[in-house]
Motif scaffolding. Structure first.
Motif, PDB file in Angstrom:
ATOM      1  N   VAL A 103      31.891 -24.576 -31.840  1.00 23.63           N
ATOM      2  CA  VAL A 103      32.434 -23.637 -30.855  1.00 23.63           C
ATOM      3  C   VAL A 103      32.507 -24.300 -29.482  1.00 23.63           C
ATOM      4  CG1 VAL A 103      31.953 -21.470 -29.630  1.00 23.63           C
ATOM      5  CG2 VAL A 103      31.677 -21.589 -32.116  1.00 23.63           C
ATOM      6  N   MET A 104      31.497 -25.046 -29.139  1.00 22.81           N
ATOM      7  CA  MET A 104      31.435 -25.716 -27.842  1.00 22.81           C
ATOM      8  C   MET A 104      32.525 -26.782 -27.709  1.00 22.81           C
ATOM      9  SD  MET A 104      28.076 -27.700 -26.512  1.00 22.81           S
ATOM     10  CE  MET A 104      28.372 -28.987 -27.722  1.00 22.81           C
ATOM     11  N   PHE A 105      32.785 -27.550 -28.779  1.00 24.39           N
ATOM     12  CA  PHE A 105      33.879 -28.532 -28.746  1.00 24.39           C
ATOM     13  C   PHE A 105      35.215 -27.829 -28.537  1.00 24.39           C
ATOM     14  CE2 PHE A 105      31.151 -31.079 -31.923  1.00 24.39           C
ATOM     15  CZ  PHE A 105      30.482 -31.723 -30.893  1.00 24.39           C
ATOM     16  N   ASP A 106      35.397 -26.727 -29.239  1.00 21.44           N
ATOM     17  CA  ASP A 106      36.623 -25.935 -29.108  1.00 21.44           C
ATOM     18  C   ASP A 106      36.773 -25.433 -27.673  1.00 21.44           C
ATOM     19  OD1 ASP A 106      38.932 -24.772 -30.086  1.00 21.44           O
ATOM     20  OD2 ASP A 106      37.932 -23.061 -30.992  1.00 21.44           O
ATOM     21  N   LEU A 107      35.664 -24.989 -27.101  1.00 20.32           N
ATOM     22  CA  LEU A 107      35.674 -24.512 -25.712  1.00 20.32           C
ATOM     23  C   LEU A 107      36.098 -25.621 -24.767  1.00 20.32           C
ATOM     24  CD1 LEU A 107      34.602 -22.102 -23.755  1.00 20.32           C
ATOM     25  CD2 LEU A 107      32.641 -23.623 -23.451  1.00 20.32           C
ATOM     26  N   ALA A 108      35.523 -26.813 -24.926  1.00 24.76           N
ATOM     27  CA  ALA A 108      35.825 -27.915 -24.018  1.00 24.76           C
ATOM     28  C   ALA A 108      37.268 -28.368 -24.144  1.00 24.76           C
ATOM     29  CB  ALA A 108      34.881 -29.085 -24.294  1.00 24.76           C
ATOM     30  N   ALA A 109      37.839 -28.283 -25.352  1.00 27.19           N
ATOM     31  CA  ALA A 109      39.221 -28.707 -25.553  1.00 27.19           C
ATOM     32  C   ALA A 109      40.207 -27.662 -25.041  1.00 27.19           C
ATOM     33  CB  ALA A 109      39.476 -28.983 -27.033  1.00 27.19           C
ATOM     34  N   ARG A 110      39.917 -26.381 -25.269  1.00 27.08           N
ATOM     35  CA  ARG A 110      40.890 -25.333 -24.934  1.00 27.08           C
ATOM     36  C   ARG A 110      40.628 -24.671 -23.586  1.00 27.08           C
ATOM     37  NH1 ARG A 110      41.565 -21.002 -27.650  1.00 27.08           N
ATOM     38  NH2 ARG A 110      39.679 -20.860 -28.906  1.00 27.08           N
ATOM     39  N   HIS A 111      39.406 -24.789 -23.086  1.00 28.74           N
ATOM     40  CA  HIS A 111      39.046 -24.222 -21.773  1.00 28.74           C
ATOM     41  C   HIS A 111      38.302 -25.304 -20.986  1.00 28.74           C
ATOM     42  CE1 HIS A 111      39.990 -20.146 -23.290  1.00 28.74           C
ATOM     43  NE2 HIS A 111      39.375 -20.532 -24.390  1.00 28.74           N
ATOM     44  N   PRO A 112      38.968 -26.390 -20.635  1.00 28.96           N
ATOM     45  CA  PRO A 112      38.274 -27.580 -20.121  1.00 28.96           C
ATOM     46  C   PRO A 112      37.570 -27.394 -18.791  1.00 28.96           C
ATOM     47  CG  PRO A 112      40.654 -27.817 -19.909  1.00 28.96           C
ATOM     48  CD  PRO A 112      40.421 -26.606 -20.751  1.00 28.96           C
ATOM     49  N   SER A 113      37.898 -26.353 -18.045  1.00 33.94           N
ATOM     50  CA  SER A 113      37.275 -26.177 -16.730  1.00 33.94           C
ATOM     51  C   SER A 113      35.931 -25.472 -16.796  1.00 33.94           C
ATOM     52  CB  SER A 113      38.209 -25.373 -15.813  1.00 33.94           C
ATOM     53  OG  SER A 113      38.377 -24.049 -16.312  1.00 33.94           O
ATOM     54  N   LEU A 114      35.526 -24.999 -17.970  1.00 33.45           N
ATOM     55  CA  LEU A 114      34.370 -24.107 -18.036  1.00 33.45           C
ATOM     56  C   LEU A 114      33.027 -24.816 -18.152  1.00 33.45           C
ATOM     57  CD1 LEU A 114      35.679 -21.122 -20.192  1.00 33.45           C
ATOM     58  CD2 LEU A 114      35.437 -21.281 -17.710  1.00 33.45           C
ATOM     59  N   SER A 115      33.000 -26.052 -18.649  1.00 38.48           N
ATOM     60  CA  SER A 115      31.716 -26.745 -18.779  1.00 38.48           C
ATOM     61  C   SER A 115      31.868 -28.216 -18.430  1.00 38.48           C
ATOM     62  CB  SER A 115      31.163 -26.606 -20.199  1.00 38.48           C
ATOM     63  OG  SER A 115      29.915 -27.259 -20.306  1.00 38.48           O
ATOM     64  N   PRO A 116      30.972 -28.745 -17.582  1.00 38.85           N
ATOM     65  CA  PRO A 116      31.070 -30.154 -17.180  1.00 38.85           C
ATOM     66  C   PRO A 116      30.337 -31.120 -18.096  1.00 38.85           C
ATOM     67  CG  PRO A 116      29.350 -29.088 -15.933  1.00 38.85           C
ATOM     68  CD  PRO A 116      29.924 -28.032 -16.844  1.00 38.85           C
ATOM     69  N   ALA A 117      29.562 -30.600 -19.054  1.00 41.10           N
ATOM     70  CA  ALA A 117      28.800 -31.466 -19.961  1.00 41.10           C
ATOM     71  C   ALA A 117      28.414 -30.673 -21.197  1.00 41.10           C
ATOM     72  CB  ALA A 117      27.547 -32.014 -19.273  1.00 41.10           C
ATOM     73  N   LEU A 118      28.349 -31.372 -22.342  1.00 43.92           N
ATOM     74  CA  LEU A 118      28.043 -30.739 -23.618  1.00 43.92           C
ATOM     75  C   LEU A 118      26.868 -31.442 -24.285  1.00 43.92           C
ATOM     76  CD1 LEU A 118      31.661 -30.619 -25.150  1.00 43.92           C
ATOM     77  CD2 LEU A 118      30.615 -28.936 -23.610  1.00 43.92           C
ATOM     78  N   ILE A 119      26.012 -30.628 -24.910  1.00 45.90           N
ATOM     79  CA  ILE A 119      24.953 -31.170 -25.766  1.00 45.90           C
ATOM     80  C   ILE A 119      25.117 -30.499 -27.116  1.00 45.90           C
ATOM     81  CG2 ILE A 119      22.481 -31.476 -26.141  1.00 45.90           C
ATOM     82  CD1 ILE A 119      23.674 -30.486 -22.687  1.00 45.90           C
ATOM     83  N   ALA A 120      25.419 -31.281 -28.146  1.00 46.53           N
ATOM     84  CA  ALA A 120      25.643 -30.750 -29.485  1.00 46.53           C
ATOM     85  C   ALA A 120      24.526 -31.214 -30.399  1.00 46.53           C
ATOM     86  CB  ALA A 120      26.995 -31.213 -30.020  1.00 46.53           C
ATOM     87  N   CYS A 121      23.829 -30.265 -30.983  1.00 44.70           N
ATOM     88  CA  CYS A 121      22.654 -30.547 -31.803  1.00 44.70           C
ATOM     89  C   CYS A 121      22.987 -30.232 -33.263  1.00 44.70           C
ATOM     90  CB  CYS A 121      21.496 -29.679 -31.305  1.00 44.70           C
ATOM     91  SG  CYS A 121      19.890 -30.157 -31.904  1.00 44.70           S
ATOM     92  N   ALA A 122      22.984 -31.252 -34.130  1.00 46.59           N
ATOM     93  CA  ALA A 122      23.348 -31.080 -35.537  1.00 46.59           C
ATOM     94  C   ALA A 122      24.659 -30.320 -35.671  1.00 46.59           C
ATOM     95  CB  ALA A 122      22.229 -30.354 -36.294  1.00 46.59           C
TER      96      ALA A 122
END
Length: 248
Positions: free
Chosen positions: A103-122
């Motif tokens: 979901v977070m990857f999808d968010l960063a690709a389609r809503h790129p202004s909403l998060s400046p950094a991602l941490i994906a665990c498993a």
């Protein structure tokens, strides 16, 4: 979970998140069928340096859902985007576990202004995700590796989400084309891999890292799929170190 419950109405649904700690905000997005209370141990560790918001997606935990919503990953992504804006958390780093990572990857690709950094665990998030049947078999293999204290909170969360919704969301993973979206993720990204995770294996994490430019992979030895609960201190230390490193 100790902390302050918060509620906002998003897309007509009363949406819950636990708030704990002080400092710059960090949002946790749970995995499939999971709920905020399953991340209490991780939130406690992260709250030493951050104000942690453990978000309940619609139909999960203490958030309302509808029979027809959410039933696909894009529903989860769009609701998260709306909630971040309604909560005044646009521009906050996001931590996603398992399906929460997809979901977070999808968010960063389609809503790129909403998060400046991602941490994906498993994280899930590639077209080669196994069939629902194989995922269930891998989860059964993983169960003995998890902390016994997570069993009741997990069963409570799954019962709240419901088998039908979980099945529809799991099936949508097979059709959800996150793979082509991964190169569109243009923010600093940390991938945390549990070395003893039979659900999301190391090759999956490495494949995701190859599609996200500059992604960093850190592995925790002996950690199962629920490493946010079994290894909360190690996961928190890696997360906080990464956020300091990228200046977020």
């Amino acid at each position: 979970m100790r902390g302050q419950p918060t509620y906002l109405t998003v897309n007509g649904l009363r949406t819950h998140a636990w708030k704990r700690g002080r400092g710059a905000p960090l949002v946790i997005v749970p995995g499939l069928g999971c709920a905020s209370w399953m991340y209490a141990r991780l939130a406690r560790e992260l709250a030493r340096e951050r104000t942690v918001f453990v978000y309940d997606p619609p139909g999960h935990g203490d958030s309302e859902g509808r029979s027809d919503y959410p039933v696909c990953i894009e529903h989860l992504t769009d609701h998260l985007a709306q909630w971040l804006q309604a909560a005044g958390l646009s521009g906050s780093p996001v931590f996603g576990h398992s399906l929460g990572g997809e979901v977070m990857f999808d968010l960063a690709a389609r809503h790129p202004s909403l998060s400046p950094a991602l941490i994906a665990c498993a994280p899930t998030g590639i077209p080669e995700n196994p069939s629902v049947r194989l995922q269930l078999l891998r989860l059964l293999r993983d169960l003995p590796r998890e902390r016994p204290g997570l069993l009741w909170p997990g069963l409570r969360a799954y019962r709240r989400c419901g088998g039908r919704r979980m099945l529809l969301l799991a099936r949508d993973q097979e059709a959800h084309m996150t793979g082509p979206l991964l190169p569109q993720v243009r923010v600093p990204t940390l991938l945390i891999d549990g070395a003893a995770d039979p659900v999301i294996q190391t090759w999956t994490v490495e494949r995701i890292s190859s599609d996200i430019e500059g992604a960093i992979v850190w592995q925790i030895p002996g950690a199962p799929h629920g490493l946010t609960d079994t290894h909360p201190r190690a996961v928190a230390q890696l997360t906080l170190e990464f956020l300091r490193m990228v200046g977020v």
